[in-house]
Every structure is written in structure tokens, then in C-alpha cells.
Design a protein around this motif. Structure first.
Motif, PDB file in Angstrom:
ATOM      1  N   ALA A 222       0.763  -1.412   0.202  1.00  0.00           N
ATOM      2  CA  ALA A 222      -0.156   0.059  -0.164  1.00  0.00           C
ATOM      3  C   ALA A 222       0.897   1.201   0.083  1.00  0.00           C
ATOM      4  O   ALA A 222       0.449   2.299  -0.795  1.00  0.00           O
ATOM      5  CB  ALA A 222      -0.962   0.057   1.102  1.00  0.00           C
TER       6      ALA A 222
ATOM      7  N   GLN B 212       3.718   1.533  -1.058  1.00  0.00           N
ATOM      8  CA  GLN B 212       4.604   1.690  -2.544  1.00  0.00           C
ATOM      9  C   GLN B 212       3.773   2.405  -3.472  1.00  0.00           C
ATOM     10  O   GLN B 212       4.001   3.143  -4.235  1.00  0.00           O
ATOM     11  CB  GLN B 212       5.130   0.233  -2.763  1.00  0.00           C
ATOM     12  CG  GLN B 212       6.342  -0.347  -1.916  1.00  0.00           C
ATOM     13  CD  GLN B 212       7.394   0.561  -1.920  1.00  0.00           C
ATOM     14  OE1 GLN B 212       7.927   1.219  -2.979  1.00  0.00           O
ATOM     15  NE2 GLN B 212       8.033   0.844  -0.662  1.00  0.00           N
ATOM     16  N   LEU B 213       2.292   1.885  -3.401  1.00  0.00           N
ATOM     17  CA  LEU B 213       1.616   2.471  -4.402  1.00  0.00           C
ATOM     18  C   LEU B 213       1.371   3.852  -4.130  1.00  0.00           C
ATOM     19  O   LEU B 213       1.146   4.612  -5.102  1.00  0.00           O
ATOM     20  CB  LEU B 213      -0.007   1.635  -4.411  1.00  0.00           C
ATOM     21  CG  LEU B 213       0.231   0.191  -4.764  1.00  0.00           C
ATOM     22  CD1 LEU B 213      -0.962  -0.529  -4.435  1.00  0.00           C
ATOM     23  CD2 LEU B 213       0.351   0.199  -6.456  1.00  0.00           C
ATOM     24  N   ARG B 214       1.167   4.166  -3.032  1.00  0.00           N
ATOM     25  CA  ARG B 214       0.843   5.503  -2.598  1.00  0.00           C
ATOM     26  C   ARG B 214       1.850   6.407  -2.947  1.00  0.00           C
ATOM     27  O   ARG B 214       1.882   7.386  -3.622  1.00  0.00           O
ATOM     28  CB  ARG B 214       0.758   5.591  -1.158  1.00  0.00           C
ATOM     29  CG  ARG B 214       0.246   7.130  -0.328  1.00  0.00           C
ATOM     30  CD  ARG B 214      -1.280   7.399  -1.124  1.00  0.00           C
ATOM     31  NE  ARG B 214      -1.583   8.596  -0.725  1.00  0.00           N
ATOM     32  CZ  ARG B 214      -1.132   9.912  -1.114  1.00  0.00           C
ATOM     33  NH1 ARG B 214      -0.312   9.919  -2.448  1.00  0.00           N
ATOM     34  NH2 ARG B 214      -1.445  10.702  -0.629  1.00  0.00           N
TER      35      ARG B 214
ATOM     36  N   VAL C  66      -5.521   5.482  -0.904  1.00  0.00           N
ATOM     37  CA  VAL C  66      -5.490   4.066  -0.735  1.00  0.00           C
ATOM     38  C   VAL C  66      -6.039   3.707   0.693  1.00  0.00           C
ATOM     39  O   VAL C  66      -5.603   4.615   1.773  1.00  0.00           O
ATOM     40  CB  VAL C  66      -3.758   3.642  -0.714  1.00  0.00           C
ATOM     41  CG1 VAL C  66      -3.470   2.393  -0.266  1.00  0.00           C
ATOM     42  CG2 VAL C  66      -3.242   3.899  -2.282  1.00  0.00           C
TER      43      VAL C  66
ATOM     44  N   ILE D 298      -6.535  -5.578  -3.120  1.00  0.00           N
ATOM     45  CA  ILE D 298      -5.423  -6.291  -2.615  1.00  0.00           C
ATOM     46  C   ILE D 298      -5.725  -7.052  -1.383  1.00  0.00           C
ATOM     47  O   ILE D 298      -6.157  -6.348  -0.495  1.00  0.00           O
ATOM     48  CB  ILE D 298      -4.059  -5.594  -2.725  1.00  0.00           C
ATOM     49  CG1 ILE D 298      -3.784  -4.940  -3.918  1.00  0.00           C
ATOM     50  CG2 ILE D 298      -2.998  -6.548  -2.087  1.00  0.00           C
ATOM     51  CD1 ILE D 298      -2.588  -3.785  -3.753  1.00  0.00           C
TER      52      ILE D 298
ATOM     53  N   SER E 293      -3.921  -9.548   1.394  1.00  0.00           N
ATOM     54  CA  SER E 293      -2.626  -9.987   2.041  1.00  0.00           C
ATOM     55  C   SER E 293      -2.840 -11.231   2.776  1.00  0.00           C
ATOM     56  O   SER E 293      -1.555 -11.391   3.452  1.00  0.00           O
ATOM     57  CB  SER E 293      -1.764  -8.737   2.633  1.00  0.00           C
ATOM     58  OG  SER E 293      -2.583  -8.042   3.628  1.00  0.00           O
TER      59      SER E 293
ATOM     60  N   CYS F  55      -1.260 -11.249  -2.186  1.00  0.00           N
ATOM     61  CA  CYS F  55       0.231 -11.270  -1.948  1.00  0.00           C
ATOM     62  C   CYS F  55       0.310 -11.829  -0.348  1.00  0.00           C
ATOM     63  O   CYS F  55      -0.740 -12.107   0.550  1.00  0.00           O
ATOM     64  CB  CYS F  55       0.859  -9.848  -1.952  1.00  0.00           C
ATOM     65  SG  CYS F  55       0.094  -8.655  -1.028  1.00  0.00           S
TER      66      CYS F  55
ATOM     67  N   GLY G  58       4.371  -8.287  -1.204  1.00  0.00           N
ATOM     68  CA  GLY G  58       3.806  -6.976  -1.375  1.00  0.00           C
ATOM     69  C   GLY G  58       4.526  -6.046  -2.233  1.00  0.00           C
ATOM     70  O   GLY G  58       3.588  -5.254  -3.166  1.00  0.00           O
TER      71      GLY G  58
ATOM     72  N   SER H 131       2.856  -4.593  -5.791  1.00  0.00           N
ATOM     73  CA  SER H 131       2.785  -3.238  -5.917  1.00  0.00           C
ATOM     74  C   SER H 131       3.374  -2.601  -7.399  1.00  0.00           C
ATOM     75  O   SER H 131       2.805  -1.892  -8.149  1.00  0.00           O
ATOM     76  CB  SER H 131       3.299  -2.273  -5.003  1.00  0.00           C
ATOM     77  OG  SER H 131       4.748  -2.644  -5.027  1.00  0.00           O
ATOM     78  N   HIS H 132       4.411  -3.374  -7.719  1.00  0.00           N
ATOM     79  CA  HIS H 132       5.348  -2.814  -9.024  1.00  0.00           C
ATOM     80  C   HIS H 132       4.230  -3.338 -10.327  1.00  0.00           C
ATOM     81  O   HIS H 132       3.977  -2.651 -11.011  1.00  0.00           O
ATOM     82  CB  HIS H 132       6.622  -3.332  -9.111  1.00  0.00           C
ATOM     83  CG  HIS H 132       7.452  -2.951  -8.162  1.00  0.00           C
ATOM     84  ND1 HIS H 132       8.651  -3.221  -7.816  1.00  0.00           N
ATOM     85  CD2 HIS H 132       7.402  -1.741  -7.505  1.00  0.00           C
ATOM     86  CE1 HIS H 132       9.463  -2.634  -7.168  1.00  0.00           C
ATOM     87  NE2 HIS H 132       8.569  -1.644  -6.749  1.00  0.00           N
TER      88      HIS H 132
ATOM     89  N   LEU I  52       1.007  -1.136 -10.354  1.00  0.00           N
ATOM     90  CA  LEU I  52       1.109   0.046 -11.214  1.00  0.00           C
ATOM     91  C   LEU I  52       0.845   0.190 -12.223  1.00  0.00           C
ATOM     92  O   LEU I  52       0.552   0.973 -13.278  1.00  0.00           O
ATOM     93  CB  LEU I  52       2.683   0.568 -10.756  1.00  0.00           C
ATOM     94  CG  LEU I  52       2.936   1.116  -9.208  1.00  0.00           C
ATOM     95  CD1 LEU I  52       4.157   1.368  -9.107  1.00  0.00           C
ATOM     96  CD2 LEU I  52       2.092   2.477  -9.087  1.00  0.00           C
TER      97      LEU I  52
END
Length: 335
Positions: free
Chosen positions: A1, A3-5, A14, A141, A143, A300, A319, A323-324, A327
């Protein structure tokens, strides 16, 4: 989360829905009051974590260390033991999740605790999630494998939704249980080891928590973890079959493993039943995550990345990899 943010910027919100009362998960801690006043803390979930991969060491772990959230732990152990690279959160293991949750605490993002997700459906291009109230998300997502695995008590997805992710989740993703014993003493025990792996009996790991970096020095704290076989015998659902008897047996095994008299009276003695402590290694997936790109659904967790990492490291790498991948999906226009 997080990393996405960071990557998506201000235009994306998020939201994290967490069933627990606070941040922690595998890095959770337990606080207990002392009769003499004050409190004592235990790393009752994962006692420490490894750093086997360069991706983890040079990325997330380096960031955590630079922020003062993690530090290498150098416990005294038997000479025959393999010297693993062990790390802990500082000043407690849950400091990592606490900081990550704080990173999301702004006007555009949020971490909501005490939200038990009960159902998720994909309708009209959105994921509709029921968790105390109704939420609509462009992407979802999960987890925790219990939320994604059909037939589980806590599953929130229909089998058709789970079957659409790639790679598909297997029918069985088993977990092994553990019983944790938490002990605090007014004075240090006469033991020259901080990490012990008993070769027999109901305990498989004993850790002197108070020797970890930045732990409180007013009392000595220990945690011990049972074997999965022992947990299978005594955990029923989420409870112990006889908590007093289990506590007495594990306490006796603790003193025996450390070659001490059991006449030493602890300030605190408690047990914790962890029914889904570790994913069964044979069931773990070699891929880093599962994804349904069309409907923007990702799964994940530490049950991914087999043969590469385990525990906290595996969960973090899973995770990060998801996230990559997500994206790229979010950057594409919808059909």
C-alpha cells in the motif's frame, strides 16, 4: 500500500482495512500490565526476521534501518547453530508496521483498524467490499490467504473470483499453528544464551526478548514457541483446550531447556494460541504474487516466494512485487 501511494501520487486514495485493533500482523507485539505498576511488552508473533535476499536488504530493509525502525540483532547462541542474519523492529517489532501505517495517514489515504472484511464482489467495474460498512474500490489487494482461499471460514471471494488470478491459488494453502509462552522476570536469568532451539520436547524456539536493541531494561522478558505438533494437540479453533495445563507444561519445558530450576517465579506468565502461525512450506507458491489484471485483483503474502525467503521478508517482497505489477495495470485505461 505504501509503495503504491508513493508511486501514484496525490491523485489516488489508498485505503487499508485491518481486522486487528492496531498495526502488527507478523510483527505484532503484546503489552501486559505488571502488578508492581507499569507494563511489559513481548514480540509474541514473529520473534525476529531474516534478510536473505539482496532485494530486501538493499531496498525495504535499508529504508527501515535508515528511519530507525529496524536493527540487526546479535543474540548469543550455541556455537553449533548456523549464523543467520537476524533483524528486529525497534523499539519493538510492530514499529515497522506502525510507521508504514502512519505514512498512509493523510487526507488521501487511510488505515482503518477494526474492519472485518466479510465479502467482496466485482460489480460494474468496481470492487464492492463489506467491512463494517460498504466500500467501493477500483482495485483490491488481499494480503491474507484466509480471505482469498475458497472454503475457508474467513474467505470473502467467490470461487470464480479466486480462480481468475494468475497463477491460480491451490485448493489447499495450509498453515501450521504455534503456542507462544510469554514470561517476564524481575532479574536476569543465569543463562549465557539469548536464542535457544531445543532438540526435543514441546518447544522449538526460546528467545530472550529483552536483549534485542532498544528494549526496556527494567525487567527481563522471554518468549518461547511450541512445535506445530504440540499446537495441533492443544489448539481448538482459536483457543487452547486447557490454557492452565498448557501454560504449566510449556513453563516446565522452558526451564528444562535452559537447565534452570522451575522455582524461579515470573512476574508475568501468559500463553497465546496462534492457529495460523506459519504457512506450510510444501504449499507455498514459488511466484511472488497472484494477479487478475483485468479486474485489478491482487493477492500477496508470506505464502508466496518459496525457496527465496520466508516470514516477514517473504511477505514484504511479495507486497513489493505486487505493487510494481499493479502500478502498470492502474496506468492502463479500462476496457
Amino acid at each position: 500500500a505504501t509503495q503504491l501511494r508513493k508511486a501514484l501520487g496525490e491523485g489516488v486514495r489508498v485505503t487499508v482495512l485491518e481486522w486487528g485493533r492496531g498495526p502488527g500482523g507478523r510483527t505484532a507485539r503484546r503489552r501486559m500490565n505488571l502488578e508492581t505498576g507499569g507494563e511489559v511488552c513481548f514480540d509474541h508473533a514473529a520473534p525476529f526476521f531474516s534478510a536473505k535476499t539482496s532485494t530486501f536488504r538493499a531496498g525495504l530493509l535499508q529504508d527501515w534501518e535508515s528511519r530507525g525502525l529496524a536493527q540487526r540483532w546479535l543474540p548469543r547462541r550455541r556455537a553449533s547453530e548456523v549464523e543467520e542474519d537476524l533483524w528486529v523492529g525497534t523499539p519493538s517489532n510492530n514499529a515497522i508496521c506502525k510507521a508504514l501505517a502512519s505514512d498512509l495517514g493523510d487526507d488521501q489515504s487511510s488505515v482503518l483498524f477494526g474492519r472485518h472484511a466479510r465479502k467482496a464482489e466485482f460489480r460494474d467495474g468496481l470492487w464492492q467490499v463489506s467491512a463494517t460498512k460498504e466500500y467501493n474500490f477500483d482495485a483490491l489487494i488481499l494480503s491474507d490467504k484466509l480471505l482469498a482461499q475458497p472454503g475457508q471460514q474467513y474467505a470473502i471471494l467467490a470461487p470464480s473470483d479466486t480462480g481468475a488470478v494468475s497463477p491460480p491459488l491451490p485448493a489447499a494453502l495450509r498453515s501450521s499453528g504455534q503456542v507462544a509462552l510469554l514470561l517476564a522476570f524481575s532479574a536476569p536469568l543465569p543463562v549465557e544464551l539469548d536464542l535457544v532451539r531445543p532438540s526435543s520436547g514441546p518447544l522449538e524456539l526460546i528467545v530472550r526478548d529483552s536483549t534485542k536493541p532498544q528494549r526496556a531494561a527494567n525487567v527481563e522478558t522471554w518468549t518461547a514457541r511450541s512445535t506445530s505438533d504440540y499446537a495441533d494437540l492443544h489448539i481448538s479453533g482459536e483457543q487452547l483446550d486447557d490454557e492452565a495445563a498448557v501454560a504449566e507444561e510449556l513453563r516446565g519445558a522452558f526451564f528444562k531447556a535452559l537447565q534452570l530450576s522451575d522455582s524461579v517465579e515470573p512476574l508475568v506468565a501468559a500463553t497465546f494460541a496462534w492457529d495460523h502461525a506459519q504457512p506450510v512450506e510444501a504449499d507455498r507458491l514459488s511466484e511472488p504474487f497472484s494477479l487478475d489484471a483485468k479486474r485489478r485483483l491482487g493477492v500477496c503474502g508470506d505464502f508466496f516466494g518459496a525457496m527465496e525467503a520466508s516470514g516477514v521478508e517473504a511477505a514484504a517482497l511479495s507486497g513489493l512485487a505486487l505493487s510494481h505489477a499493479l502500478l502498470k495495470v492502474l496506468a492502463e485505461p479500462r476496457d
